[in-house]
Design a protein around this motif. Structure first.
Motif, PDB file in Angstrom:
ATOM      1  N   ARG A  90       0.841  -1.186   0.000  1.00  0.00           N
ATOM      2  CA  ARG A  90       0.000   0.000   0.000  1.00  0.00           C
ATOM      3  C   ARG A  90       0.879   1.239   0.000  1.00  0.00           C
ATOM      4  NH1 ARG A  90      -2.435  -4.224   1.798  1.00  0.00           N
ATOM      5  NH2 ARG A  90      -4.684  -4.436   1.594  1.00  0.00           N
ATOM      6  N   CYS A  91       0.385   2.250  -0.702  1.00  0.00           N
ATOM      7  CA  CYS A  91       1.164   3.476  -0.804  1.00  0.00           C
ATOM      8  C   CYS A  91       0.812   4.425   0.330  1.00  0.00           C
ATOM      9  CB  CYS A  91       0.924   4.128  -2.172  1.00  0.00           C
ATOM     10  SG  CYS A  91      -0.744   4.764  -2.366  1.00  0.00           S
ATOM     11  N   GLY A  92       1.368   5.609   0.285  1.00  0.00           N
ATOM     12  CA  GLY A  92       1.159   6.566   1.359  1.00  0.00           C
ATOM     13  C   GLY A  92      -0.092   7.417   1.223  1.00  0.00           C
TER      14      GLY A  92
ATOM     15  N   ASN B  27      -6.319   8.083   0.481  1.00  0.00           N
ATOM     16  CA  ASN B  27      -7.533   7.966  -0.330  1.00  0.00           C
ATOM     17  C   ASN B  27      -7.339   7.103  -1.579  1.00  0.00           C
ATOM     18  OD1 ASN B  27      -5.883   9.731  -1.635  1.00  0.00           O
ATOM     19  ND2 ASN B  27      -7.469  11.236  -2.118  1.00  0.00           N
ATOM     20  N   CYS B  28      -6.215   6.457  -1.685  1.00  0.00           N
ATOM     21  CA  CYS B  28      -5.946   5.609  -2.844  1.00  0.00           C
ATOM     22  C   CYS B  28      -6.739   4.304  -2.729  1.00  0.00           C
ATOM     23  CB  CYS B  28      -4.453   5.316  -2.919  1.00  0.00           C
ATOM     24  SG  CYS B  28      -3.984   4.360  -4.360  1.00  0.00           S
ATOM     25  N   ARG B  29      -7.043   3.698  -3.874  1.00  0.00           N
ATOM     26  CA  ARG B  29      -7.825   2.465  -3.884  1.00  0.00           C
ATOM     27  C   ARG B  29      -7.160   1.323  -3.102  1.00  0.00           C
ATOM     28  NH1 ARG B  29      -5.440  -1.356  -6.777  1.00  0.00           N
ATOM     29  NH2 ARG B  29      -3.937  -0.709  -8.346  1.00  0.00           N
ATOM     30  N   CYS B  30      -5.848   1.389  -2.971  1.00  0.00           N
ATOM     31  CA  CYS B  30      -5.151   0.286  -2.302  1.00  0.00           C
ATOM     32  C   CYS B  30      -5.466   0.211  -0.818  1.00  0.00           C
ATOM     33  CB  CYS B  30      -3.642   0.382  -2.538  1.00  0.00           C
ATOM     34  SG  CYS B  30      -2.850   1.802  -1.793  1.00  0.00           S
ATOM     35  N   HIS B  31      -6.026   1.299  -0.273  1.00  0.00           N
ATOM     36  CA  HIS B  31      -6.396   1.275   1.140  1.00  0.00           C
ATOM     37  C   HIS B  31      -7.835   0.819   1.358  1.00  0.00           C
ATOM     38  CE1 HIS B  31      -2.710   3.125   2.776  1.00  0.00           C
ATOM     39  NE2 HIS B  31      -2.651   3.725   1.602  1.00  0.00           N
TER      40      HIS B  31
ATOM     41  N   GLY C 159      -3.581  -3.988  -2.948  1.00  0.00           N
ATOM     42  CA  GLY C 159      -2.453  -3.055  -2.948  1.00  0.00           C
ATOM     43  C   GLY C 159      -1.799  -2.959  -4.310  1.00  0.00           C
ATOM     44  N   HIS C 160      -0.720  -2.246  -4.378  1.00  0.00           N
ATOM     45  CA  HIS C 160      -0.032  -2.014  -5.644  1.00  0.00           C
ATOM     46  C   HIS C 160       0.925  -3.146  -5.959  1.00  0.00           C
ATOM     47  CE1 HIS C 160      -1.438   2.119  -6.029  1.00  0.00           C
ATOM     48  NE2 HIS C 160      -1.263   2.230  -4.718  1.00  0.00           N
ATOM     49  N   GLY C 161       1.304  -3.196  -7.188  1.00  0.00           N
ATOM     50  CA  GLY C 161       2.374  -4.107  -7.551  1.00  0.00           C
ATOM     51  C   GLY C 161       1.889  -5.326  -8.292  1.00  0.00           C
TER      52      GLY C 161
HETATM   53 ZN    ZN Z   1      -2.123   3.295  -3.394  1.00  0.00          ZN
END
Ligand code: ZN
Length: 79
Positions: free
Chosen positions: A36-38, A41-45, A51-53
């Protein structure tokens, strides 16, 4: 002594050849990263998101310093 290489030997030779052909080959290690990124509000949360990748990170030593480079896939290589 057999005249042909055992399969694993042949495969290893191919891999070595491929690595040697890779432009700008450097000693280091590549790891794949998911996570997960920082951005909160990103979809990965969101629940259920994986998550990403995977992203690939190359970690190498350059003049005694450890340098990490991240790139989107192994074929892309470091930027
Ligand atoms: Zn993200």
């Amino acid at each position: 002594m057999p005249e042909t290489l055992p399969p694993q030997e042949a495969r290893r030779a191919q891999v070595v050849e491929r690595i040697a052909a890779w432009r700008d080959f450097r000693r280091g290690s590549i790891t794949s990263i998911t996570g997960r990124c920082g951005k909160a509000n990103c979809r990965c949360h969101q629940p259920g998101q994986s998550g990403h990748g995977p992203n690939f990170r190359l970690t190498r030593k350059d003049q005694g310093k450890t340098i990490s480079e991240t790139f989107s896939n192994p074929a892309a290589g470091p930027a």
